[in-house]
Write a protein that holds these residues in place. Structure first.
Motif, PDB file in Angstrom:
ATOM      1  N   PRO A  71       0.848  -1.202   0.000  1.00 58.59           N
ATOM      2  CA  PRO A  71       0.000   0.000   0.000  1.00 58.59           C
ATOM      3  C   PRO A  71       0.879   1.247   0.000  1.00 58.59           C
ATOM      4  O   PRO A  71       1.828   1.357   0.780  1.00 58.59           O
ATOM      5  N   ILE A  72       0.584   2.179  -0.877  1.00 59.81           N
ATOM      6  CA  ILE A  72       1.437   3.354  -1.074  1.00 59.81           C
ATOM      7  C   ILE A  72       0.985   4.460  -0.133  1.00 59.81           C
ATOM      8  O   ILE A  72      -0.123   4.980  -0.249  1.00 59.81           O
ATOM      9  N   GLU A  73       1.865   4.810   0.798  1.00 61.50           N
ATOM     10  CA  GLU A  73       1.533   5.861   1.757  1.00 61.50           C
ATOM     11  C   GLU A  73       1.257   7.178   1.032  1.00 61.50           C
ATOM     12  O   GLU A  73       1.912   7.518   0.048  1.00 61.50           O
ATOM     13  N   ASN A  74       0.281   7.921   1.549  1.00 64.54           N
ATOM     14  CA  ASN A  74      -0.006   9.278   1.065  1.00 64.54           C
ATOM     15  C   ASN A  74      -0.376   9.295  -0.418  1.00 64.54           C
ATOM     16  O   ASN A  74      -0.115  10.273  -1.119  1.00 64.54           O
ATOM     17  N   CYS A  75      -0.984   8.220  -0.896  1.00 62.39           N
ATOM     18  CA  CYS A  75      -1.340   8.113  -2.318  1.00 62.39           C
ATOM     19  C   CYS A  75      -2.806   7.733  -2.453  1.00 62.39           C
ATOM     20  O   CYS A  75      -3.313   6.908  -1.687  1.00 62.39           O
ATOM     21  N   ILE A  76      -3.477   8.340  -3.435  1.00 63.35           N
ATOM     22  CA  ILE A  76      -4.891   8.067  -3.668  1.00 63.35           C
ATOM     23  C   ILE A  76      -5.145   7.981  -5.172  1.00 63.35           C
ATOM     24  O   ILE A  76      -4.727   8.860  -5.928  1.00 63.35           O
ATOM     25  N   ASN A  77      -5.831   6.937  -5.605  1.00 68.99           N
ATOM     26  CA  ASN A  77      -6.409   6.919  -6.947  1.00 68.99           C
ATOM     27  C   ASN A  77      -7.716   7.698  -6.875  1.00 68.99           C
ATOM     28  O   ASN A  77      -8.583   7.384  -6.060  1.00 68.99           O
ATOM     29  N   GLY A 103       0.828  10.574  -5.343  1.00 67.83           N
ATOM     30  CA  GLY A 103       1.249  10.127  -4.024  1.00 67.83           C
ATOM     31  C   GLY A 103       2.304  11.079  -3.475  1.00 67.83           C
ATOM     32  O   GLY A 103       3.299  11.350  -4.146  1.00 67.83           O
ATOM     33  N   GLY A 104       2.108  11.589  -2.274  1.00 68.60           N
ATOM     34  CA  GLY A 104       3.052  12.527  -1.684  1.00 68.60           C
ATOM     35  C   GLY A 104       4.281  11.820  -1.137  1.00 68.60           C
ATOM     36  O   GLY A 104       4.172  10.859  -0.382  1.00 68.60           O
ATOM     37  N   GLN A 160      -6.889   3.827  -1.942  1.00 65.07           N
ATOM     38  CA  GLN A 160      -5.450   3.945  -1.759  1.00 65.07           C
ATOM     39  C   GLN A 160      -4.825   2.714  -2.407  1.00 65.07           C
ATOM     40  O   GLN A 160      -5.069   1.589  -1.976  1.00 65.07           O
ATOM     41  N   PRO A 161      -4.011   2.892  -3.445  1.00 67.18           N
ATOM     42  CA  PRO A 161      -3.525   1.750  -4.205  1.00 67.18           C
ATOM     43  C   PRO A 161      -2.299   1.093  -3.585  1.00 67.18           C
ATOM     44  O   PRO A 161      -1.687   1.613  -2.639  1.00 67.18           O
ATOM     45  N   SER A 162      -1.945  -0.050  -4.145  1.00 67.41           N
ATOM     46  CA  SER A 162      -0.714  -0.747  -3.795  1.00 67.41           C
ATOM     47  C   SER A 162       0.226  -0.730  -4.988  1.00 67.41           C
ATOM     48  O   SER A 162      -0.217  -0.670  -6.141  1.00 67.41           O
ATOM     49  N   LEU A 163       1.522  -0.798  -4.723  1.00 69.70           N
ATOM     50  CA  LEU A 163       2.502  -1.037  -5.768  1.00 69.70           C
ATOM     51  C   LEU A 163       2.805  -2.523  -5.760  1.00 69.70           C
ATOM     52  O   LEU A 163       3.290  -3.068  -4.763  1.00 69.70           O
ATOM     53  N   ASN A 164       2.501  -3.184  -6.868  1.00 68.23           N
ATOM     54  CA  ASN A 164       2.674  -4.631  -6.975  1.00 68.23           C
ATOM     55  C   ASN A 164       3.850  -4.952  -7.890  1.00 68.23           C
ATOM     56  O   ASN A 164       4.004  -4.339  -8.952  1.00 68.23           O
TER      57      ASN A 164
END
Length: 538
Positions: A293-299, A439-440, A508-512
């Motif tokens: 999950p990418i902190e401070n990030c929103i789709n 994403g910040g 809030q997305p993930s980097l896979n």
């Protein structure tokens, strides 16, 4: 949700042209010993993060080929995977630093053994020239530096060959962390100035195509749109040398092809794969899948206030109620990530960010708000998507298109090539309704608002302009989170975002990433770009 989970549980100077040609086509299993092969889905368009128009995939060059004064630490999580550690600042080119008693300056001492890839020493003059460049070229790099109150060349003072002082405009919790992001990379100023001109004093044309760094890797081949080949810099002293001598990064636009390559063992790593592929590959024994999950990030759905219908608050709120969040989350995200809708109140209870907005799918509410707006009969517009992120953006756009039609908003889907997206969405800011996923880098809510809600800032693709938000951001950005004034001001920022919805969060997305079990040293970073510095291949 845990911050990271394995999805199974939830010009060729030193490498001959003929060898490079083979690397381009050989599968990972047949690559020479000490070579890692990586697939990415987007094109690297520059070697210089400071250059206007450099796209996000290119940031990996600054990470792998340049050093900074400081870096973030690394942590090993419970599942054995690696992640950067935002809570820990560690030495990079600077062996130590000291903050003045009044808190208004920081003095950095460089390591004596730090050298550039050409063998010349890293000096305080190089650091000053590099930081001067970062704050002077304008655009994204200068604004990023400004977030940490690093704004003027006069702030960077050389004390001797290995010592530099940074004088602060104001005390800020972001100053030292901001020196650890990719932007303030340290450049060999002797090489850069040799290739500068009167019209190009910062050598932007030269550094666009050439390196002048001290990082873990140099580049021995770059074929834009096809591949980039890193070679280990054995003179690197900022960390343990990488366990591979070369990294071949192939640009594979087709996500299906990238998936097939890692399944067959033709690449060691498929970096940044879609949620669908990650969820389907997770059970396979021959592929390890990591989802972070990418902190401070929103789709999110961006609503551009430069377009008349979207200036109407009731229209924006109607759109927020017309989004079929659950369907999108299932179809586009494969239920990977954290839901950002269905919040219980229009007033936030705390400063957590991101947090769910107080909207859910409610067509009756959406229709009622449209009837109260200046566009009761509806309007026509477009929904723009980035084709490089089509795996989630395209199904999302189609579901939005269908639902918006039910409240009188007729849309067509505008598909923009990834190479053109940054210009259209972020620089020119000319897309009416569009999908975005900013994403910040620095993990504070006020930092996210600094980039995404302030007029003129790069990731404010909605052209949102609210004087109260600007004032609150300016006040909170430099406050410590323990300051009694911090939490009330941040909660007010979130409350305004809830109400005004220039950006409507989806999830809030993930980097896979999927990788061969033979690859070790994969590490997640906030910048969401490839970091090969710890790679080894068994």
């Amino acid at each position: 949700m845990e911050r990271r989970t394995f999805l199974k549980t939830a010009g060729a100077a030193t490498l001959g042209a003929s060898s490079l040609s083979l690397l381009k086509v050989l599968p990972a299993s047949a690559a020479p010993n000490g070579v890692a092969v990586v697939a990415i889905s987007q094109t690297i368009n520059s070697l210089d993060i400071h250059r206007k128009g450099t796209n996000r995939p290119s940031y990996q060059i600054a990470v792998n080929c340049y050093d900074r004064l400081v870096s973030f630490g690394t942590q090993t999580l419970a599942d054995g995977s690696l992640s950067y550690d935002y809570s820990k600042i560690v030495p990079d080119l600077a062996e130590s630093w000291e903050t003045a008693a009044d808190g208004m300056s920081i003095t950095f001492k460089l390591r004596d053994n730090a050298v550039f890839s050409d063998g010349s020493p890293v000096t305080a003059a190089d650091v000053k020239w590099s930081l001067d460049r970062a704050v002077s070229l304008g655009g994204f790099p200068a604004v990023q530096m400004k977030a940490g109150s690093l704004e003027k060349p006069e702030q960077f003072v050389v004390l001797d060959g290995k010592t530099i002082r940074i004088d602060l405009i104001r005390k800020s919790k972001l100053t030292i962390p901001d020196l650890a992001v990719p932007v303030p990379m340290i450049i060999n100023s002797k090489v850069a100035m040799k290739n500068a001109t009167a019209d190009d004093p910062w050598a932007t044309e030269y550094l666009h195509r050439n390196l002048a760094g001290s990082g873990a890797y140099t580049i021995v081949r770059w074929d834009p749109g096809q591949q980039i080949v890193y070679e280990r810099n054995d003179k690197w002293t900022s960390g343990k040398l990488p366990g591979v001598k070369r990294v071949v990064v192939r640009e594979v636009p087709s996500q299906a092809t990238s998936r097939a390559l890692v399944e067959r063992g033709d690449v060691h790593l498929a970096f940044g794969m879609p949620d669908k592929d990650a969820s389907e590959l997770a059970p396979m024994a021959n592929v390890d899948v990591v989802g972070t999950p990418i902190e401070n990030c929103i789709n999110c759905v961006g609503l551009n206030l430069n377009f008349d219908p979207l200036k109407d608050l009731k229209v924006r709120q109607a759109i927020a109620y017309a989004i079929p969040y659950e369907d999108i989350f299932k179809v586009a995200a494969y239920e990977q990530g954290a839901k950002m809708w269905g919040g219980e109140s229009a007033v936030p209870a705390d400063t957590a960010w991101p947090q769910p907005f107080p909207y859910s799918f409610d067509l009756d509410k959406a229709k009622s708000l449209m009837a109260e707006s200046s566009y009761a009969t509806g309007f026509d517009t477009t929904i723009s998507i980035n084709l490089s992120l089509a795996s989630w953006m395209e199904p999302t756009a189609l579901l939005l298109q269908e639902s918006f039609a039910k409240i009188g908003i007729k849309t067509s889907v505008d598909k923009i090539p990834g190479a053109n997206w940054r210009t259209a969405a972020l620089v020119e800011k000319r897309l009416p309704i569009h999908l975005e996923n900013f994403g910040g880098w620095l993990n504070y809510p006020d930092y996210y608002f600094f980039w995404a809600y302030i007029k003129g800032h790069l990731f404010n693709s909605s052209n949102y302009d609210n004087p109260e938000v600007a004032k609150l951001v300016d006040e909170t950005l430099h406050l410590e989170t323990t300051d009694p004034a911090y939490a009330p001001k941040v909660k007010r920022l979130i409350e305004i975002a809830f109400n005004d919805v220039p950006r409507i969060p989806l999830w809030q997305p993930s980097l896979n990433s999927g990788m061969s079990p033979k690859l070790d040293g994969y590490e997640f970073w906030f910048h969401r770009q490839l970091d090969a510095r710890k790679f080894s291949v068994s």
